[in-house]
Design a protein around this motif. Structure first.
Motif, PDB file in Angstrom:
ATOM      1  N   HIS A  19       0.864  -1.173   0.000  1.00 31.15           N
ATOM      2  CA  HIS A  19       0.000   0.000   0.000  1.00 31.15           C
ATOM      3  C   HIS A  19       0.900   1.222   0.000  1.00 31.15           C
ATOM      4  N   SER A  20       0.411   2.305  -0.582  1.00 34.27           N
ATOM      5  CA  SER A  20       1.255   3.490  -0.707  1.00 34.27           C
ATOM      6  C   SER A  20       0.498   4.773  -0.390  1.00 34.27           C
ATOM      7  N   TRP A 118       4.085   0.502   2.201  1.00 35.65           N
ATOM      8  CA  TRP A 118       4.054  -0.422   3.336  1.00 35.65           C
ATOM      9  C   TRP A 118       3.557  -1.776   2.857  1.00 35.65           C
ATOM     10  N   ASP A 119       4.363  -2.801   3.109  1.00 40.18           N
ATOM     11  CA  ASP A 119       4.002  -4.171   2.773  1.00 40.18           C
ATOM     12  C   ASP A 119       3.230  -4.744   3.951  1.00 40.18           C
ATOM     13  N   ASP A 120       1.933  -4.992   3.765  1.00 41.03           N
ATOM     14  CA  ASP A 120       1.104  -5.431   4.896  1.00 41.03           C
ATOM     15  C   ASP A 120       1.322  -6.888   5.276  1.00 41.03           C
ATOM     16  N   THR A 182       2.464   5.551   9.325  1.00 46.70           N
ATOM     17  CA  THR A 182       1.435   5.615  10.361  1.00 46.70           C
ATOM     18  C   THR A 182       0.159   6.218   9.808  1.00 46.70           C
ATOM     19  N   PHE A 183       0.283   7.320   9.070  1.00 45.02           N
ATOM     20  CA  PHE A 183      -0.884   7.932   8.430  1.00 45.02           C
ATOM     21  C   PHE A 183      -1.549   6.951   7.473  1.00 45.02           C
ATOM     22  N   LEU A 184      -0.733   6.274   6.676  1.00 46.22           N
ATOM     23  CA  LEU A 184      -1.257   5.330   5.692  1.00 46.22           C
ATOM     24  C   LEU A 184      -2.089   4.238   6.364  1.00 46.22           C
TER      25      LEU A 184
END
Length: 350
Positions: A19-20, A118-120, A182-184
Protein backbone atom coordinates in the motif's frame (compact mmCIF):
# COMPACT_ATOMS: atom_id res chain seq x y z
CA UNK A 1 5.65 16.32 -17.08
CA UNK A 2 3.55 13.32 -18.10
CA UNK A 3 6.68 11.33 -18.93
CA UNK A 4 8.19 12.08 -15.54
CA UNK A 5 5.06 11.04 -13.64
CA UNK A 6 4.69 7.89 -15.76
CA UNK A 7 8.24 6.83 -14.93
CA UNK A 8 7.55 7.43 -11.26
CA UNK A 9 4.47 5.23 -11.33
CA UNK A 10 6.48 2.46 -12.97
CA UNK A 11 9.21 2.74 -10.35
CA UNK A 12 6.83 2.76 -7.43
CA UNK A 13 3.83 0.80 -8.69
CA UNK A 14 1.73 -1.02 -6.11
CA UNK A 15 2.08 -4.79 -5.84
CA UNK A 16 -0.36 -7.38 -4.54
CA UNK A 17 0.48 -6.72 -0.86
CA UNK A 18 1.86 -3.18 -0.89
CA UNK A 19 0.00 0.00 0.00
CA UNK A 20 1.26 3.49 -0.71
CA UNK A 21 0.75 7.11 0.32
CA UNK A 22 2.28 9.49 -2.22
CA UNK A 23 2.47 13.22 -2.76
CA UNK A 24 2.88 14.77 -6.21
CA UNK A 25 3.88 18.44 -6.09
CA UNK A 26 4.37 20.74 -9.08
CA UNK A 27 5.66 24.30 -9.24
CA UNK A 28 5.73 26.43 -12.39
CA UNK A 29 7.74 29.60 -12.95
CA UNK A 30 7.04 32.26 -15.56
CA UNK A 31 3.74 33.37 -17.07
CA UNK A 32 1.18 30.58 -17.22
CA UNK A 33 -2.56 29.96 -16.98
CA UNK A 34 -1.94 27.07 -14.59
CA UNK A 35 -1.62 27.43 -10.80
CA UNK A 36 1.86 28.46 -9.69
CA UNK A 37 1.83 25.48 -7.32
CA UNK A 38 -0.32 22.35 -7.08
CA UNK A 39 -0.24 19.22 -4.96
CA UNK A 40 -2.00 15.84 -5.14
CA UNK A 41 -2.15 13.10 -2.53
CA UNK A 42 -2.81 9.49 -3.53
CA UNK A 43 -3.41 6.29 -1.63
CA UNK A 44 -2.76 3.10 -3.57
CA UNK A 45 -2.53 5.24 -6.74
CA UNK A 46 -6.02 6.75 -6.19
CA UNK A 47 -6.19 10.55 -5.87
CA UNK A 48 -7.74 11.37 -2.49
CA UNK A 49 -6.96 15.08 -2.05
CA UNK A 50 -5.43 18.13 -3.65
CA UNK A 51 -4.44 21.74 -3.12
CA UNK A 52 -3.10 24.56 -5.25
CA UNK A 53 -2.08 28.19 -5.07
CA UNK A 54 -5.45 29.34 -6.46
CA UNK A 55 -7.86 27.64 -4.03
CA UNK A 56 -5.37 28.21 -1.20
CA UNK A 57 -6.46 25.18 0.80
CA UNK A 58 -6.44 21.39 0.89
CA UNK A 59 -9.57 19.51 -0.20
CA UNK A 60 -10.48 15.81 -0.02
CA UNK A 61 -11.84 14.20 -3.19
CA UNK A 62 -13.21 10.72 -2.46
CA UNK A 63 -16.18 10.30 -0.11
CA UNK A 64 -14.22 8.00 2.16
CA UNK A 65 -11.42 10.59 2.33
CA UNK A 66 -13.98 13.13 3.52
CA UNK A 67 -14.86 10.76 6.35
CA UNK A 68 -11.20 10.78 7.38
CA UNK A 69 -11.11 14.57 7.74
CA UNK A 70 -14.57 14.71 9.30
CA UNK A 71 -13.42 12.36 12.04
CA UNK A 72 -9.99 14.03 12.26
CA UNK A 73 -10.29 17.77 11.45
CA UNK A 74 -6.63 18.30 12.34
CA UNK A 75 -5.65 16.18 9.33
CA UNK A 76 -7.05 18.71 6.87
CA UNK A 77 -5.50 21.58 8.81
CA UNK A 78 -2.11 19.87 8.69
CA UNK A 79 -2.29 19.31 4.94
CA UNK A 80 -3.42 22.89 4.33
CA UNK A 81 -0.40 24.14 6.27
CA UNK A 82 1.94 21.78 4.43
CA UNK A 83 0.56 22.94 1.11
CA UNK A 84 1.42 26.56 1.94
CA UNK A 85 4.87 25.66 3.27
CA UNK A 86 5.75 23.67 0.15
CA UNK A 87 4.46 26.43 -2.09
CA UNK A 88 7.07 28.82 -0.60
CA UNK A 89 9.70 26.05 -0.62
CA UNK A 90 9.14 25.40 -4.32
CA UNK A 91 9.25 29.07 -5.23
CA UNK A 92 12.56 29.56 -3.41
CA UNK A 93 14.16 26.42 -4.87
CA UNK A 94 12.96 27.24 -8.35
CA UNK A 95 15.07 30.40 -8.15
CA UNK A 96 18.04 28.41 -6.83
CA UNK A 97 17.75 25.90 -9.67
CA UNK A 98 17.54 28.64 -12.29
CA UNK A 99 20.61 30.39 -10.89
CA UNK A 100 22.65 27.19 -10.68
CA UNK A 101 21.65 26.23 -14.23
CA UNK A 102 22.25 29.74 -15.60
CA UNK A 103 18.61 30.16 -16.62
CA UNK A 104 17.24 33.68 -16.66
CA UNK A 105 14.16 33.52 -18.86
CA UNK A 106 11.34 31.19 -19.84
CA UNK A 107 8.92 28.98 -17.95
CA UNK A 108 10.27 26.05 -15.93
CA UNK A 109 8.68 23.17 -14.04
CA UNK A 110 9.85 21.70 -10.74
CA UNK A 111 8.20 18.48 -9.56
CA UNK A 112 8.50 16.38 -6.46
CA UNK A 113 7.32 12.86 -5.73
CA UNK A 114 7.58 11.73 -2.14
CA UNK A 115 5.85 9.21 0.06
CA UNK A 116 6.01 5.73 1.50
CA UNK A 117 5.05 2.15 0.77
CA UNK A 118 4.05 -0.42 3.34
CA UNK A 119 4.00 -4.17 2.77
CA UNK A 120 1.10 -5.43 4.90
CA UNK A 121 2.50 -8.98 4.91
CA UNK A 122 6.18 -8.48 5.66
CA UNK A 123 5.77 -5.11 7.41
CA UNK A 124 8.58 -3.68 5.23
CA UNK A 125 8.50 0.09 4.81
CA UNK A 126 10.08 2.11 2.00
CA UNK A 127 10.31 5.88 1.81
CA UNK A 128 11.23 7.99 -1.22
CA UNK A 129 11.76 11.65 -2.07
CA UNK A 130 12.75 12.69 -5.58
CA UNK A 131 12.59 15.71 -7.85
CA UNK A 132 12.16 16.29 -11.55
CA UNK A 133 13.03 19.49 -13.38
CA UNK A 134 11.60 20.45 -16.78
CA UNK A 135 10.26 16.93 -17.27
CA UNK A 136 13.44 14.98 -16.43
CA UNK A 137 14.69 13.15 -13.34
CA UNK A 138 16.87 15.62 -11.46
CA UNK A 139 17.77 14.64 -7.89
CA UNK A 140 16.61 12.00 -5.39
CA UNK A 141 17.32 11.08 -1.78
CA UNK A 142 18.97 7.81 -0.80
CA UNK A 143 16.86 7.28 2.30
CA UNK A 144 19.30 4.84 3.91
CA UNK A 145 22.55 6.71 3.30
CA UNK A 146 20.81 10.10 3.71
CA UNK A 147 22.61 11.57 0.72
CA UNK A 148 21.24 13.05 -2.46
CA UNK A 149 21.99 11.39 -5.79
CA UNK A 150 21.61 12.84 -9.28
CA UNK A 151 22.02 11.70 -12.90
CA UNK A 152 22.58 15.30 -14.00
CA UNK A 153 26.01 16.94 -13.94
CA UNK A 154 24.29 20.33 -13.57
CA UNK A 155 22.67 19.18 -10.31
CA UNK A 156 25.87 18.10 -8.55
CA UNK A 157 26.33 21.53 -7.00
CA UNK A 158 22.76 21.34 -5.63
CA UNK A 159 23.43 17.82 -4.30
CA UNK A 160 26.43 19.09 -2.31
CA UNK A 161 24.39 22.00 -0.99
CA UNK A 162 21.49 19.80 0.14
CA UNK A 163 23.82 17.18 1.66
CA UNK A 164 24.94 19.80 4.20
CA UNK A 165 21.37 20.35 5.46
CA UNK A 166 21.50 17.62 8.11
CA UNK A 167 18.48 18.83 10.09
CA UNK A 168 16.31 18.71 6.98
CA UNK A 169 17.59 15.24 6.09
CA UNK A 170 16.67 13.92 9.55
CA UNK A 171 13.17 15.40 9.28
CA UNK A 172 12.64 13.87 5.85
CA UNK A 173 13.77 10.43 7.01
CA UNK A 174 11.59 10.56 10.14
CA UNK A 175 8.50 11.56 8.19
CA UNK A 176 8.73 9.10 5.30
CA UNK A 177 9.89 6.08 7.32
CA UNK A 178 7.77 6.65 10.43
CA UNK A 179 4.98 9.23 10.25
CA UNK A 180 3.94 8.56 6.64
CA UNK A 181 3.40 4.79 7.20
CA UNK A 182 1.43 5.62 10.36
CA UNK A 183 -0.88 7.93 8.43
CA UNK A 184 -1.26 5.33 5.69
CA UNK A 185 -2.32 2.62 8.14
CA UNK A 186 -4.86 5.01 9.69
CA UNK A 187 -6.38 6.03 6.35
CA UNK A 188 -6.62 2.57 4.75
CA UNK A 189 -9.58 1.20 6.77
CA UNK A 190 -11.76 4.09 5.56
CA UNK A 191 -11.24 3.30 1.90
CA UNK A 192 -10.51 -0.41 1.89
CA UNK A 193 -13.78 -1.42 0.20
CA UNK A 194 -13.19 1.18 -2.51
CA UNK A 195 -9.48 0.48 -2.96
CA UNK A 196 -9.92 -3.28 -3.05
CA UNK A 197 -12.78 -3.30 -5.57
CA UNK A 198 -12.35 -4.97 -8.95
CA UNK A 199 -13.87 -3.86 -12.25
CA UNK A 200 -13.63 -6.04 -15.33
CA UNK A 201 -12.98 -4.31 -18.66
CA UNK A 202 -14.50 -4.47 -22.08
CA UNK A 203 -12.09 -6.13 -24.53
CA UNK A 204 -12.14 -5.44 -28.26
CA UNK A 205 -10.10 -6.32 -31.34
CA UNK A 206 -9.21 -3.21 -33.37
CA UNK A 207 -7.41 -2.71 -36.68
CA UNK A 208 -6.75 0.43 -38.77
CA UNK A 209 -6.24 -1.29 -42.12
CA UNK A 210 -6.06 -4.92 -43.28
CA UNK A 211 -2.24 -4.67 -43.23
CA UNK A 212 -2.04 -3.09 -39.76
CA UNK A 213 -1.38 -4.82 -36.46
CA UNK A 214 -4.46 -6.17 -34.70
CA UNK A 215 -4.80 -4.46 -31.32
CA UNK A 216 -6.40 -6.25 -28.40
CA UNK A 217 -7.71 -3.31 -26.35
CA UNK A 218 -8.95 -3.62 -22.77
CA UNK A 219 -10.49 -0.57 -21.08
CA UNK A 220 -12.40 0.16 -17.89
CA UNK A 221 -10.58 -2.21 -15.52
CA UNK A 222 -9.56 -1.65 -11.90
CA UNK A 223 -7.12 -1.98 -10.20
CA UNK A 224 -4.10 -1.42 -12.47
CA UNK A 225 -2.58 -4.76 -11.50
CA UNK A 226 -3.43 -6.52 -14.73
CA UNK A 227 -1.87 -8.28 -17.70
CA UNK A 228 -2.82 -8.51 -21.37
CA UNK A 229 -1.03 -10.89 -23.73
CA UNK A 230 -1.39 -13.06 -26.84
CA UNK A 231 -1.05 -16.82 -26.88
CA UNK A 232 -1.03 -19.52 -29.54
CA UNK A 233 -2.37 -22.99 -28.83
CA UNK A 234 -2.51 -22.05 -25.14
CA UNK A 235 1.11 -20.83 -24.91
CA UNK A 236 2.03 -17.17 -24.43
CA UNK A 237 3.92 -15.70 -27.40
CA UNK A 238 6.20 -12.69 -27.78
CA UNK A 239 7.24 -12.77 -31.45
CA UNK A 240 5.25 -10.29 -33.51
CA UNK A 241 3.70 -8.79 -30.37
CA UNK A 242 3.93 -5.17 -29.19
CA UNK A 243 2.67 -4.70 -25.66
CA UNK A 244 1.56 -1.28 -24.43
CA UNK A 245 1.66 0.29 -20.97
CA UNK A 246 -1.24 0.51 -18.55
CA UNK A 247 -2.75 3.99 -18.87
CA UNK A 248 -5.36 5.80 -16.72
CA UNK A 249 -8.86 6.68 -17.90
CA UNK A 250 -10.62 9.88 -16.83
CA UNK A 251 -13.00 7.93 -14.57
CA UNK A 252 -10.25 6.36 -12.45
CA UNK A 253 -10.19 3.03 -14.31
CA UNK A 254 -7.38 1.89 -16.61
CA UNK A 255 -6.75 0.74 -20.16
CA UNK A 256 -4.06 -1.13 -22.04
CA UNK A 257 -3.49 -2.83 -25.38
CA UNK A 258 -1.37 -5.55 -26.95
CA UNK A 259 -0.82 -5.64 -30.71
CA UNK A 260 -0.28 -8.70 -32.89
CA UNK A 261 1.29 -8.73 -36.37
CA UNK A 262 -1.27 -10.81 -38.28
CA UNK A 263 0.75 -10.59 -41.51
CA UNK A 264 2.96 -13.29 -40.00
CA UNK A 265 -0.01 -15.61 -39.55
CA UNK A 266 -1.74 -17.80 -42.13
CA UNK A 267 -5.43 -17.00 -42.25
CA UNK A 268 -6.39 -20.62 -41.55
CA UNK A 269 -4.35 -20.42 -38.30
CA UNK A 270 -6.01 -17.28 -36.93
CA UNK A 271 -8.31 -19.10 -34.52
CA UNK A 272 -5.28 -20.72 -32.87
CA UNK A 273 -4.47 -17.29 -31.42
CA UNK A 274 -6.12 -15.74 -28.38
CA UNK A 275 -5.86 -12.47 -26.50
CA UNK A 276 -5.92 -13.04 -22.74
CA UNK A 277 -6.73 -10.41 -20.09
CA UNK A 278 -5.92 -11.17 -16.46
CA UNK A 279 -6.93 -8.97 -13.51
CA UNK A 280 -5.54 -9.27 -10.00
CA UNK A 281 -8.17 -10.57 -7.62
CA UNK A 282 -10.37 -12.03 -10.38
CA UNK A 283 -10.19 -15.76 -11.03
CA UNK A 284 -11.62 -15.94 -14.55
CA UNK A 285 -9.61 -14.55 -17.47
CA UNK A 286 -11.21 -12.75 -20.40
CA UNK A 287 -10.24 -14.67 -23.55
CA UNK A 288 -10.83 -13.28 -27.05
CA UNK A 289 -10.16 -15.50 -30.07
CA UNK A 290 -8.53 -13.90 -33.11
CA UNK A 291 -11.47 -13.77 -35.51
CA UNK A 292 -11.63 -11.50 -38.54
CA UNK A 293 -15.39 -11.06 -38.17
CA UNK A 294 -14.92 -9.67 -34.65
CA UNK A 295 -12.37 -6.99 -35.61
CA UNK A 296 -13.61 -3.40 -35.45
CA UNK A 297 -12.24 -0.91 -37.97
CA UNK A 298 -13.02 2.46 -39.57
CA UNK A 299 -11.18 1.51 -42.73
CA UNK A 300 -13.14 1.68 -46.00
CA UNK A 301 -11.97 -0.13 -49.12
CA UNK A 302 -11.18 2.20 -52.05
CA UNK A 303 -13.38 0.00 -54.25
CA UNK A 304 -16.39 1.00 -52.19
CA UNK A 305 -15.98 4.55 -53.46
CA UNK A 306 -16.33 3.36 -57.09
CA UNK A 307 -19.77 3.01 -58.65
CA UNK A 308 -20.61 -0.45 -59.98
CA UNK A 309 -21.38 -0.88 -63.75
CA UNK A 310 -25.08 -1.51 -63.09
CA UNK A 311 -25.42 1.59 -60.92
CA UNK A 312 -23.31 3.59 -63.37
CA UNK A 313 -25.47 2.52 -66.31
CA UNK A 314 -28.70 3.42 -64.53
CA UNK A 315 -27.27 6.80 -63.54
CA UNK A 316 -26.24 7.40 -67.20
CA UNK A 317 -29.76 6.70 -68.44
CA UNK A 318 -31.26 9.12 -65.91
CA UNK A 319 -28.74 11.80 -66.85
CA UNK A 320 -29.50 11.30 -70.59
CA UNK A 321 -33.24 11.68 -69.97
CA UNK A 322 -32.69 14.87 -67.99
CA UNK A 323 -30.52 16.37 -70.74
CA UNK A 324 -33.03 15.37 -73.44
CA UNK A 325 -35.84 17.04 -71.53
CA UNK A 326 -33.76 20.18 -71.07
CA UNK A 327 -32.98 20.43 -74.82
CA UNK A 328 -36.63 19.79 -75.71
CA UNK A 329 -37.74 22.67 -73.48
CA UNK A 330 -35.12 24.96 -75.02
CA UNK A 331 -36.35 24.17 -78.54
CA UNK A 332 -39.99 24.80 -77.57
CA UNK A 333 -38.98 28.15 -76.17
CA UNK A 334 -37.15 28.94 -79.39
CA UNK A 335 -40.29 28.16 -81.41
CA UNK A 336 -42.57 30.29 -79.24
CA UNK A 337 -40.30 33.35 -79.20
CA UNK A 338 -39.10 34.01 -82.77
CA UNK A 339 -36.80 36.99 -83.45
CA UNK A 340 -38.82 40.15 -84.31
CA UNK A 341 -35.94 42.46 -85.24
CA UNK A 342 -36.84 42.15 -89.01
CA UNK A 343 -40.51 43.17 -88.53
CA UNK A 344 -39.53 46.15 -86.42
CA UNK A 345 -37.19 47.21 -89.18
CA UNK A 346 -39.92 47.08 -91.80
CA UNK A 347 -42.23 49.19 -89.64
CA UNK A 348 -39.51 51.76 -89.29
CA UNK A 349 -39.01 51.84 -93.08
CA UNK A 350 -42.72 52.35 -93.67
Amino acid sequence: MKTFLTLIFLCHGASAVKHSLKYFLTGISGTTNSPEFAGIATIDEVEVGHCDSIIGKAEPIEDWARKVVNNNPQVLEWYAKECLVHQHFFKANMEVFKQRLNQTEGSHILQRLSGCEWDDESGEIEGFDQYGYDGEDFIALDMQALTWITPKAQAVVIKHLWDTEEARLDLVKTYYLSECPTFLKEYLPYGMSFLQRTERPSVSLLQKTPSSLVSCHATGFYPDRADLFWRKDGEEIHEGVEKGEILPNHDGTFQMNSELNVLLIKHEDWRRYECVFQLYGVKDDIITTLDKTEIQTNWVSPSEFLVSPAVGGAAGVVLLLVLSGFLYCCRRKGADFQPVRGDLGKEEES
